[in-house]
Design a protein around this motif. Structure first.
Motif, PDB file in Angstrom:
ATOM      1  N   ILE A 111       0.827  -1.214   0.000  1.00 59.75           N
ATOM      2  CA  ILE A 111       0.000   0.000   0.000  1.00 59.75           C
ATOM      3  C   ILE A 111       0.856   1.257   0.000  1.00 59.75           C
ATOM      4  CG2 ILE A 111      -0.348   0.362   2.478  1.00 59.75           C
ATOM      5  CD1 ILE A 111      -3.324   0.722   1.783  1.00 59.75           C
ATOM      6  N   SER A 112       2.038   1.184   0.660  1.00 61.66           N
ATOM      7  CA  SER A 112       2.806   2.423   0.783  1.00 61.66           C
ATOM      8  C   SER A 112       3.298   2.892  -0.574  1.00 61.66           C
ATOM      9  CB  SER A 112       3.949   2.257   1.770  1.00 61.66           C
ATOM     10  OG  SER A 112       4.837   1.305   1.308  1.00 61.66           O
ATOM     11  N   PHE A 113       3.660   1.951  -1.477  1.00 63.60           N
ATOM     12  CA  PHE A 113       4.099   2.509  -2.748  1.00 63.60           C
ATOM     13  C   PHE A 113       2.987   2.717  -3.753  1.00 63.60           C
ATOM     14  CE2 PHE A 113       5.618  -1.839  -3.160  1.00 63.60           C
ATOM     15  CZ  PHE A 113       5.642  -2.147  -4.497  1.00 63.60           C
ATOM     16  N   VAL A 114       1.830   2.136  -3.511  1.00 64.25           N
ATOM     17  CA  VAL A 114       0.656   2.531  -4.300  1.00 64.25           C
ATOM     18  C   VAL A 114       0.301   3.987  -3.972  1.00 64.25           C
ATOM     19  CG1 VAL A 114      -1.793   2.112  -4.663  1.00 64.25           C
ATOM     20  CG2 VAL A 114      -0.238   0.208  -4.505  1.00 64.25           C
ATOM     21  N   MET A 115       0.490   4.358  -2.688  1.00 63.86           N
ATOM     22  CA  MET A 115       0.190   5.738  -2.273  1.00 63.86           C
ATOM     23  C   MET A 115       1.119   6.731  -2.969  1.00 63.86           C
ATOM     24  SD  MET A 115      -0.500   4.803   1.634  1.00 63.86           S
ATOM     25  CE  MET A 115      -0.750   6.327   2.474  1.00 63.86           C
ATOM     26  N   PHE A 116       2.415   6.386  -3.024  1.00 62.72           N
ATOM     27  CA  PHE A 116       3.356   7.263  -3.732  1.00 62.72           C
ATOM     28  C   PHE A 116       2.960   7.398  -5.195  1.00 62.72           C
ATOM     29  CE2 PHE A 116       6.504   6.758  -0.274  1.00 62.72           C
ATOM     30  CZ  PHE A 116       6.828   8.084  -0.158  1.00 62.72           C
ATOM     31  N   ALA A 117       2.558   6.265  -5.778  1.00 58.44           N
ATOM     32  CA  ALA A 117       2.153   6.281  -7.179  1.00 58.44           C
ATOM     33  C   ALA A 117       0.992   7.233  -7.382  1.00 58.44           C
ATOM     34  CB  ALA A 117       1.752   4.878  -7.616  1.00 58.44           C
ATOM     35  N   HIS A 118       0.045   7.194  -6.450  1.00 57.09           N
ATOM     36  CA  HIS A 118      -1.136   8.055  -6.534  1.00 57.09           C
ATOM     37  C   HIS A 118      -0.731   9.532  -6.509  1.00 57.09           C
ATOM     38  CE1 HIS A 118      -5.647   8.113  -5.399  1.00 57.09           C
ATOM     39  NE2 HIS A 118      -5.350   9.037  -6.274  1.00 57.09           N
ATOM     40  N   ILE A 119       0.191   9.870  -5.594  1.00 55.43           N
ATOM     41  CA  ILE A 119       0.645  11.260  -5.492  1.00 55.43           C
ATOM     42  C   ILE A 119       1.249  11.714  -6.812  1.00 55.43           C
ATOM     43  CG2 ILE A 119       2.326  12.815  -4.465  1.00 55.43           C
ATOM     44  CD1 ILE A 119       2.199  11.133  -1.961  1.00 55.43           C
ATOM     45  N   ILE A 120       2.195  10.902  -7.332  1.00 62.41           N
ATOM     46  CA  ILE A 120       2.919  11.338  -8.527  1.00 62.41           C
ATOM     47  C   ILE A 120       1.955  11.451  -9.701  1.00 62.41           C
ATOM     48  CG2 ILE A 120       4.744  10.715 -10.131  1.00 62.41           C
ATOM     49  CD1 ILE A 120       6.154   9.379  -7.764  1.00 62.41           C
ATOM     50  N   PHE A 121       1.028  10.523  -9.777  1.00 62.19           N
ATOM     51  CA  PHE A 121       0.099  10.505 -10.907  1.00 62.19           C
ATOM     52  C   PHE A 121      -0.835  11.702 -10.879  1.00 62.19           C
ATOM     53  CE2 PHE A 121      -2.960   8.274 -13.720  1.00 62.19           C
ATOM     54  CZ  PHE A 121      -2.038   7.934 -14.697  1.00 62.19           C
ATOM     55  N   VAL A 122      -1.274  12.098  -9.693  1.00 58.08           N
ATOM     56  CA  VAL A 122      -2.293  13.141  -9.605  1.00 58.08           C
ATOM     57  C   VAL A 122      -1.689  14.533  -9.479  1.00 58.08           C
ATOM     58  CG1 VAL A 122      -4.227  13.969  -8.222  1.00 58.08           C
ATOM     59  CG2 VAL A 122      -3.980  11.552  -8.643  1.00 58.08           C
ATOM     60  N   LYS A 123      -0.594  14.666  -8.709  1.00 54.77           N
ATOM     61  CA  LYS A 123      -0.172  15.996  -8.271  1.00 54.77           C
ATOM     62  C   LYS A 123       1.038  16.598  -8.984  1.00 54.77           C
ATOM     63  CE  LYS A 123      -3.127  17.093  -5.047  1.00 54.77           C
ATOM     64  NZ  LYS A 123      -3.796  18.355  -4.838  1.00 54.77           N
ATOM     65  N   ILE A 124       1.747  15.797  -9.794  1.00 53.31           N
ATOM     66  CA  ILE A 124       2.942  16.360 -10.426  1.00 53.31           C
ATOM     67  C   ILE A 124       2.606  16.822 -11.840  1.00 53.31           C
ATOM     68  CG2 ILE A 124       5.329  15.916 -11.116  1.00 53.31           C
ATOM     69  CD1 ILE A 124       5.168  15.706  -8.188  1.00 53.31           C
ATOM     70  N   VAL A 126       3.160  17.927 -15.767  1.00 53.65           N
ATOM     71  CA  VAL A 126       4.043  17.269 -16.738  1.00 53.65           C
ATOM     72  C   VAL A 126       5.312  18.078 -16.971  1.00 53.65           C
ATOM     73  CG1 VAL A 126       4.227  16.448 -19.100  1.00 53.65           C
ATOM     74  CG2 VAL A 126       2.144  16.089 -17.846  1.00 53.65           C
ATOM     75  N   ASN A 127       5.217  19.421 -16.994  1.00 54.83           N
ATOM     76  CA  ASN A 127       6.431  20.207 -17.252  1.00 54.83           C
ATOM     77  C   ASN A 127       7.451  20.014 -16.129  1.00 54.83           C
ATOM     78  OD1 ASN A 127       4.917  21.551 -15.409  1.00 54.83           O
ATOM     79  ND2 ASN A 127       4.677  23.418 -16.586  1.00 54.83           N
ATOM     80  N   TYR A 128       6.956  19.837 -14.919  1.00 54.06           N
ATOM     81  CA  TYR A 128       7.860  19.556 -13.807  1.00 54.06           C
ATOM     82  C   TYR A 128       8.530  18.216 -13.964  1.00 54.06           C
ATOM     83  CZ  TYR A 128       8.630  22.677 -10.066  1.00 54.06           C
ATOM     84  OH  TYR A 128       9.148  23.665  -9.322  1.00 54.06           O
ATOM     85  N   LEU A 129       7.721  17.269 -14.430  1.00 54.31           N
ATOM     86  CA  LEU A 129       8.225  15.919 -14.639  1.00 54.31           C
ATOM     87  C   LEU A 129       9.395  15.916 -15.604  1.00 54.31           C
ATOM     88  CD1 LEU A 129       6.517  13.077 -14.019  1.00 54.31           C
ATOM     89  CD2 LEU A 129       6.615  13.071 -16.456  1.00 54.31           C
ATOM     90  N   VAL A 130       9.197  16.612 -16.740  1.00 50.94           N
ATOM     91  CA  VAL A 130      10.241  16.650 -17.768  1.00 50.94           C
ATOM     92  C   VAL A 130      11.487  17.314 -17.218  1.00 50.94           C
ATOM     93  CG1 VAL A 130      10.831  17.538 -20.029  1.00 50.94           C
ATOM     94  CG2 VAL A 130       8.547  16.686 -19.610  1.00 50.94           C
ATOM     95  N   ALA A 131      11.290  18.445 -16.531  1.00 48.39           N
ATOM     96  CA  ALA A 131      12.451  19.175 -16.009  1.00 48.39           C
ATOM     97  C   ALA A 131      13.201  18.345 -14.975  1.00 48.39           C
ATOM     98  CB  ALA A 131      11.987  20.493 -15.407  1.00 48.39           C
ATOM     99  N   SER A 132      12.445  17.605 -14.133  1.00 41.31           N
ATOM    100  CA  SER A 132      13.108  16.778 -13.120  1.00 41.31           C
ATOM    101  C   SER A 132      13.868  15.625 -13.755  1.00 41.31           C
ATOM    102  CB  SER A 132      12.090  16.200 -12.150  1.00 41.31           C
ATOM    103  OG  SER A 132      11.390  17.216 -11.529  1.00 41.31           O
ATOM    104  N   LEU A 133      13.239  15.012 -14.769  1.00 43.10           N
ATOM    105  CA  LEU A 133      13.908  13.882 -15.423  1.00 43.10           C
ATOM    106  C   LEU A 133      15.208  14.332 -16.066  1.00 43.10           C
ATOM    107  CD1 LEU A 133      11.004  11.961 -17.137  1.00 43.10           C
ATOM    108  CD2 LEU A 133      12.448  11.168 -15.310  1.00 43.10           C
ATOM    109  N   ARG A 134      15.173  15.562 -16.604  1.00 40.80           N
ATOM    110  CA  ARG A 134      16.364  16.066 -17.282  1.00 40.80           C
ATOM    111  C   ARG A 134      17.529  16.208 -16.314  1.00 40.80           C
ATOM    112  NH1 ARG A 134      14.537  20.765 -20.944  1.00 40.80           N
ATOM    113  NH2 ARG A 134      13.815  19.264 -22.449  1.00 40.80           N
ATOM    114  N   ARG A 135      17.211  16.414 -15.031  1.00 39.15           N
ATOM    115  CA  ARG A 135      18.272  16.572 -14.040  1.00 39.15           C
ATOM    116  C   ARG A 135      18.797  15.239 -13.515  1.00 39.15           C
ATOM    117  NH1 ARG A 135      18.615  21.689 -11.599  1.00 39.15           N
ATOM    118  NH2 ARG A 135      20.216  20.737 -10.314  1.00 39.15           N
TER     119      ARG A 135
END
Lengths: 265, 198
Positions: A111-124, A126-135
């Protein structure tokens, strides 16, 4: 004038900043899930749950936090009450209860990593995602693939709807019923158009990416401030202290310890 | 074995195909979200059979370059770990299987139907093994938790061991079979379309 505009744009971007850094979330997720996987102790599972619950609350997902906590404590009390359920039951029923207990055990661990998945899926965003991945020092091509995969996901859904409508015009219904009746036809009429359509889209997208300078060899600069901030450092400290406290103070299997003590009081 | 460089267009196409593959996973997985890993292991053979095989055939037909299968697996896993489903055992086992599959498939320039089928079967086996083996581990944990509370019933324990082991082996076998049959199915579905394209 233009500087003001740029500044406002920048502030607008910065105001979208998520409560915690994406890279921190991913790394915390990997580390906690691995620890939970390896450790047989219940207290570690509890610590991981508390960490992910805190992350949910930091992202202001109160309702979801409530639901996850409910599920977690339901499974927890089910496992606690198993010995009571076992008394005077037939053998088959006992096996059933045990299997259900095993299932609850899986849910607690996952359950704990399903919760993390939920956060990333809902709250991040896309532009932040790309910028973070680039780093994150990924290979440029692989980064491009991942980013395209994210970018194309909503488009793929839309394209699937178009294909569905086009097929309906020709008198072919694509539904679960028809999939069960003739799966080969259903795949041929849904997946194959989607795949061949992707060839054209790939041409267009790679042209657009080339124009925007994807083949530029140097380091790209981003407008978004991707940096660890105060909250992130506190979160790191928090995670360590939760696991440390669980390791030091809860010798008798985490919550079980508290409950047995409450019974004795 | 000829080594070719991947171009920008290849990466874009790979991204799009990963997106379609992941969309199917998410759609099927949404039905079984609370049990992610266990349900993932159960649904994997079916997804591979009906969708994964066709998608993989399409991909290796369009980009027959060495390393495409491992790259596909890598992007797929990265996509899922960014979403939050980062699950270390699964990533490790899948990448190992993908390397093996790439060597098998590349030994005949990704043109041999049977070798491709074997490769995809192995990759699916790896993906499944990452999900199933920890479940055996969990069962062990569960048993030890019970033993610690002085509630050991050897007959029950044997039963659980049997069930979890049996189900695991069946899942592993089915996912291998699903991958192999899925590729043959994919060739059957796409044959006509490839002929039209030339």
């Amino acid at each position: 004038m233009t500087t003001n505009k740029t500044l406002r744009y920048f502030q607008n971007y910065a105001s979208q900043k998520p409560a915690l850094d994406l890279r921190l979330l991913i790394i915390t997720n990997v580390v906690t899930s691995t620890i939970v996987l390896v450790s047989p102790q219940e207290k570690i599972v509890f610590a991981a749950f508390i960490v992910s619950l805190t992350a949910l609350l930091l992202f202001q997902m109160f309702w979801q936090a409530f639901v996850y906590a409910f599920i977690f404590f339901l499974t927890f009390f089910y496992i606690q009450s198993l010995p009571l359920l076992f008394e005077n039951q037939s053998h088959m029923l006992q096996i059933f209860f045990h299997l259900l207990g095993l299932l609850s055990f899986f849910i607690q661990k996952l359950i704990s990593f399903v919760m993390f998945a939920h956060i990333i899926f809902v709250k991040i965003p896309v532009n932040y995602l790309v910028a973070s991945l680039r780093r994150m020092y990924l290979h440029k091509g692989i980064l491009l693939s991942v980013v395209v995969a994210f970018r194309y996901l909503p488009t793929a859904k839309a394209e699937f709807t178009f294909i569905k409508n086009a097929m309906r015009l020709r008198g072919i219904e694509l539904g679960i019923k028809n999939f069960i009746k003739n799966p080969l036809h259903a795949i041929e009429f849904s997946l194959v158009p989607l795949l061949f359509r992707s060839l054209t889209v790939a041409d267009e997208m790679s042209a657009a990416a080339t124009v925007k300078g994807i083949e530029f060899a140097d380091k790209a600069v981003s407008l978004l401030p991707i940096r660890l901030q105060m909250a992130d450092y506190f979160f790191i400290l928090y995670v360590f202290s939760i696991f440390g406290l669980a390791e030091i103070y809860c010798e008798n299997e985490g919550m079980v310890f508290f409950i047995t003590h409450f019974k004795n009081l | 074995m000829k080594l070719e460089k991947f171009k920008t267009k290849d990466f874009v196409l790979l991204g799009i195909i990963t997106s379609i593959y992941s969309m199917i996973y998410i759609m099927v997985g949404a039905l079984t979200a609370p049990l992610s890993i266990l349900a993932h292991a159960l649904m994997l053979p079916l997804v591979a059979l009906f969708f994964g095989g066709t998608i993989t055939v399409f991909l290796i037909y369009k980009i027959p370059k060495f390393g495409i299968l491992s790259l596909f697996s890598l992007v797929f896993l990265l996509f899922f770990s960014v979403i939050g489903m980062s699950y270390l055992p699964m990533q490790v086992s899948t990448m190992l299987a993908a390397f093996l599959g790439d060597f098998i498939s590349a030994s005949s320039q990704y043109r041999n139907k049977h070798k491709n089928a074997l490769a995809y079967g192995i990759i699916n086996f790896g993906l499944s093994a990452g999900g199933v083996i920890p479940i055996w581990f969990f069962a062990q944990n569960y048993k030890s938790t019970w033993a610690k509370r002085g509630l050991s019933n050897s007959r029950l324990e044997e039963n659980i061991q049997f069930y979890s082991g049996y189900v695991g082996v069946v899942i592993l076998f089915l996912s291998f079979l699903g991958g192999v049959v899925g590729i043959y199915l994919g060739y059957k579905i796409l044959k006509k379309h490839f002929k039209n394209e030339g």
